[in-house]
Design an enzyme around this catalytic site. Structure first.
Site, PDB file in Angstrom:
ATOM      1  N   GLN A  95     -14.178 -34.732 -23.968  1.00 40.10           N
ATOM      2  CA  GLN A  95     -14.210 -34.794 -22.514  1.00 40.10           C
ATOM      3  C   GLN A  95     -15.383 -33.970 -21.986  1.00 40.10           C
ATOM      4  OE1 GLN A  95     -11.574 -32.577 -19.690  1.00 40.10           O
ATOM      5  NE2 GLN A  95     -10.253 -34.337 -20.010  1.00 40.10           N
ATOM      6  N   GLY A  96     -16.200 -34.560 -21.149  1.00 36.44           N
ATOM      7  CA  GLY A  96     -17.323 -33.827 -20.552  1.00 36.44           C
ATOM      8  C   GLY A  96     -17.095 -33.658 -19.062  1.00 36.44           C
ATOM      9  N   GLU A 133      -1.411 -38.085 -19.692  1.00 32.70           N
ATOM     10  CA  GLU A 133      -0.400 -37.736 -20.696  1.00 32.70           C
ATOM     11  C   GLU A 133       0.975 -37.530 -20.066  1.00 32.70           C
ATOM     12  OE1 GLU A 133       0.948 -34.540 -21.403  1.00 32.70           O
ATOM     13  OE2 GLU A 133       0.136 -33.886 -19.493  1.00 32.70           O
ATOM     14  N   SER A 170      -6.235 -23.459 -14.445  1.00 32.69           N
ATOM     15  CA  SER A 170      -5.735 -22.121 -14.788  1.00 32.69           C
ATOM     16  C   SER A 170      -4.445 -21.818 -14.040  1.00 32.69           C
ATOM     17  CB  SER A 170      -6.790 -21.077 -14.417  1.00 32.69           C
ATOM     18  OG  SER A 170      -6.940 -21.050 -13.010  1.00 32.69           O
ATOM     19  N   GLU A 211      -3.991 -19.633 -11.972  1.00 32.89           N
ATOM     20  CA  GLU A 211      -4.323 -19.345 -10.575  1.00 32.89           C
ATOM     21  C   GLU A 211      -4.461 -20.645  -9.780  1.00 32.89           C
ATOM     22  OE1 GLU A 211      -5.609 -17.833 -13.266  1.00 32.89           O
ATOM     23  OE2 GLU A 211      -4.553 -15.950 -12.903  1.00 32.89           O
TER      24      GLU A 211
END
Lengths: 401, 353
Positions: free
Chosen positions: A126-127, A244, A372, A374
């Site tokens: 994945q880029g 997913e 994240s 956060e």
């Protein structure tokens, strides 16, 4: 047969198959090995699993193993966790991100060109992330310029899992700077052997190099390898990230539950089996692990029923990431000095290997990657609890970089 | 959540919202007995709603949202025991409950023994004992469950005022109280199973109550942060505070998922010993969570949170008490750990389903 019986029959079938097919001793075999051996072992396991039809239950009907309901997919993930099978880390992007993006947003030609390759073991990476676009993904700057029937790409991607082994890359690039940041993004499929692509693995705090940077120097991609329209990259990327559908966290929380006896084993090895303080910490962790399993399970049930609400996924991921950290941290405490002696690393393992300090380092994978903690807290507070977003008026003080 | 549970939830919430936070005990008690809420787990054949433990927990969650004062929790436990009784007096006791009479039970420690057909011992944490006719108790040897008439000689009740202002607890002392056959609810093996089951239900109900309380507390806090303006902006704009709310939300949802997941898996199998250990895990997680949420929410309210006129403290005090009722978090954590240790032979055999 009722649905319930069918599901139970599938469970027994998968369980029996895994019992005779999971490679024995794979954990030992994957400890302190070179990456090539790891890649070979992953490939072997992928071929076995996909031939049996258990690698692609989420693909549409008509494909090998495809056409399974979400409830059936859940059973397969639960059984894979129960059997302590190796995780298909190397193929995850191909099987889920790439395939689902192509099914949902690709053209017939693209599906024809790439999907068979995935079944034959082509590896995708994945880029998306960039050095200056992590949590703020939409600010990414890798540029694609349209020249005739091709895009010419310059820039850099980072944190691409296993990019050094990848055959293809899901690439999110900027084609326009004029509007809001999300609007100028375009989604491309890149052959990693294209001229101008270079990959540099990143040496991690675990000693492993699972991630890599990808550099693009006038890399050309044909327009027919664009997914969706030019400028529609953000929406396509959302399809990739949603692919997913909570199954991974069902698997990982279950694996965490099955790994609890490892802590007991460490307690025995370190003579703190009867320590009441350790008992309390362990008891609290057991409850947290149980809660994490229930959360992941409930989330998937909601998806099956079509009841998912915004923020639900964030709660599962946040809670799992916190519990995983606690799990590894308790292992480190129980392990004592012993856990501080360097024990090498285990490749492609689960999050709990019993090499507690390694597991502790690895647990950051879940609190940082994929949004994240956060970012998840922002989503929960703003989109679920209705608290206001940060004001956008902030500016760098003059003279500062 | 099934349609029936959703309906039960909605109707309970309407009543509790209308009554307000920590509403008057006797008013709520007569309201909820009239509405038949105590009958939530009682089989239809005995005149109940037959909504199972999931139904009961859904209701406790709603009652917890309003910090309800009435002694429905011990009443429902006692009623569960009565329904499970094979004694001939069962229907008489049921009629007493249907008529609005309170049979309470012990929410903390019960220590009782029988000699010469007389009962001696004590029970702590008996809710609203002064307004009950009977208390349901059990012996240390786990082979006898009895209803004790609180007005009989030899029975003394002592009020134990708590910091929690929403529940009234009593100690009950028994001194040579004659054991009448008419008051035996269960004996022998069926008593042992009943006592285990009651302990598990008590844990699940306290957990559900804590989840409801935590939900209201967080909602109140977010409302406060949205409206309270300091530094020329609502406090809800500060990320440091938003993230704390997000963490609290995640713990509340986790507790709820854990409770209902356990019930879905074990509902049909309440006498399974795993039911007890699951219940302890859920109770520990949910009541600890409630305390943490209440603690942080009071802090987020600032000065007003320390004022008696604001309901913040009612939540915190109820949470602190709930954490100690039934069994403390520390004790339960040890129970869970010892259960795992016992069931982890070597690593392979530890991998059970």
């Amino acid at each position: 047969m009722t649905t319930e019986n069918r599901i139970e029959a599938l469970r027994q079938e998968v369980r029996a198959w895994l019992e005779s097919n999971v490679p024995t001793g794979w954990r030992e075999a994957m400890t302190n090995v070179e990456q090539d051996a790891f890649v070979a072992a992953q490939r072997d396991w992928f071929v076995k699993l996909s031939t049996a039809g258990y690698a692609t239950p989420h693909w549409p009907q008509g494909w090998l193993g495809g056409g399974r309901s979400l409830a059936e997919q859940k059973v397969i993930f639960e059984e894979v966790a129960r059997a302590d099978a190796p995780r298909l880390i190397l193929y995850f992007v191909a099987l889920y991100h790439a395939a689902c993006t192509l099914f949902e947003c690709g053209t017939d030609q693209q599906r024809e060109k790439y999907l068979d390759g995935i079944l034959q073991g082509k590896i995708w990476c994945q880029g998306f992330s960039e050095p200056n676009a992590g949590s703020d993904l939409a600010s990414l700057r890798t540029k694609a310029e349209r020249r005739g029937d091709r895009y010419v790409i310059n820039g850099q991607k980072i944190w691409s899992t296993m990019a050094q082994y990848a055959d293809y890359c899901l690439l999110l690039v900027r084609t326009d700077n004029s509007g809001p940041p999300q609007a100028g993004l375009t989604y491309l499929l890149l052959d990693m052997k294209t001229k101008g692509v270079s990959v540099r693995p990143i040496s991690q705090i675990t000693g492993d190099d699972e991630f890599a940077e990808i550099f693009f120097d006038d890399v050309e991609v044909a327009v027919e390898d664009r997914v969706g329209e030019e400028g529609a990259g953000w929406a396509v990327a959302q399809a990739t990230l949603a692919s997913e559908r909570g199954l991974t966290l069902v698997e990982l929380t279950q694996r965490m539950r099955y790994a609890l006896p490892m802590l007991v084993q460490s307690m025995r090895q370190n003579g703190c089996e009867h320590d009441p303080v350790v008992h309390r910490d362990l008891g609290k962790l057991i409850a947290n692990v149980d809660a994490a399993c229930a959360l992941a399970d409930q989330y998937l049930m909601k998806r099956i029923m079509g009841d998912e609400q915004v923020g639900d996924a964030s709660i599962v991921k946040l809670f799992y990431a916190k519990t995983l950290r606690e799990f590894a941290a308790l292992g480190v405490r129980i392990g004592g000095l012993q856990a501080q002696y360097y024990s090498g690393f285990m490749r492609g393992a689960t999050q709990e290997t019993g090499h507690w300090t390694l597991d502790f380092m690895n647990s950051y994978n879940w609190s940082i990657a994929g949004g994240s903690n956060e970012v998840q807290r922002n989503i929960i507070s703003e989109r679920m609890l209705g608290m206001p977003r940060e004001p956008k008026s902030w500016q760098l003080a003059e003279g500062k970089a | 959540m099934s349609f029936e549970l959703k309906e039960l939830q909605d109707s309970t919430r309407r009543v509790i919202d209308a009554a307000g936070i920590a509403a008057d005990e006797s008013e709520l008690w007569s309201q909820l007995t009239e509405l038949g809420w105590l009958m939530v787990t009682v089989p239809e054949s005995l005149g109940g709603l037959e909504a199972g433990v999931q139904g009961a927990c859904t209701m406790h969650c709603e009652l917890g949202r309003g910090l309800a004062r009435a002694p429905y929790l011990p009443a429902m436990l006692a009623l569960d025991a009565i329904c499970g009784s094979e004694q001939s007096e069962r229907d008489t006791w049921l009629e007493q409950v249907f008529a609005g009479g309170l049979i309470t039970t012990c929410l903390a420690e019960c220590s009782l023994h029988v000699s010469d057909s007389r009962l001696d011992g004590s029970a702590t944490g008996v809710q609203s004992a002064d307004s009950a006719q009977h208390v349901l108790l059990w012996t240390d040897s786990n082979d006898l469950v009895v209803l004790v008439d609180l007005r009989k000689p030899g029975v003394a009740i002592t009020a134990k005022p708590t910091w929690d202002l929403t529940r009234r607890l009593f100690d009950v002392e028994l001194d040579q109280v004659p054991l009448s056959e008419h008051h035996i609810v269960a004996e022998g093996e069926s008593a042992r199973v009943m006592i285990q089951r009651l302990a598990a239900l008590r844990d699940f109900y306290l957990a559900a109550d804590a989840i409801g309380g935590a939900q209201t507390m967080l909602e109140m806090t977010i409302e406060h942060l949205q409206t309270r303006v300091q530094f020329k902006r609502p406090l809800a704009l500060f990320q440091a505070l938003k993230h704390r709310c997000a963490d609290m939300k995640a713990s509340i949802v986790a507790a709820e998922a854990m409770l209902f997941d356990a019930l879905r898996r074990l509902e049909g199998d309440l006498d399974n010993p795993q039911f007890g250990i699951k219940a302890r895990g859920v109770k520990m997680f949910a009541t600890t969570m409630f305390t943490q949420v209440a603690e942080d929410c009071l802090q987020l309210h600032g000065g007003i949170g320390m004022a008696d006129e604001h309901p913040c403290h009612l939540f915190l005090k109820r949470a602190l008490l709930s954490e100690q009722l039934s069994g403390s978090g520390a004790a339960y954590a040890s129970n869970l750990a010892l259960d795992l240790i016992e069931n982890s032979g070597n690593l392979q055999s530890g991998k059970c389903a």
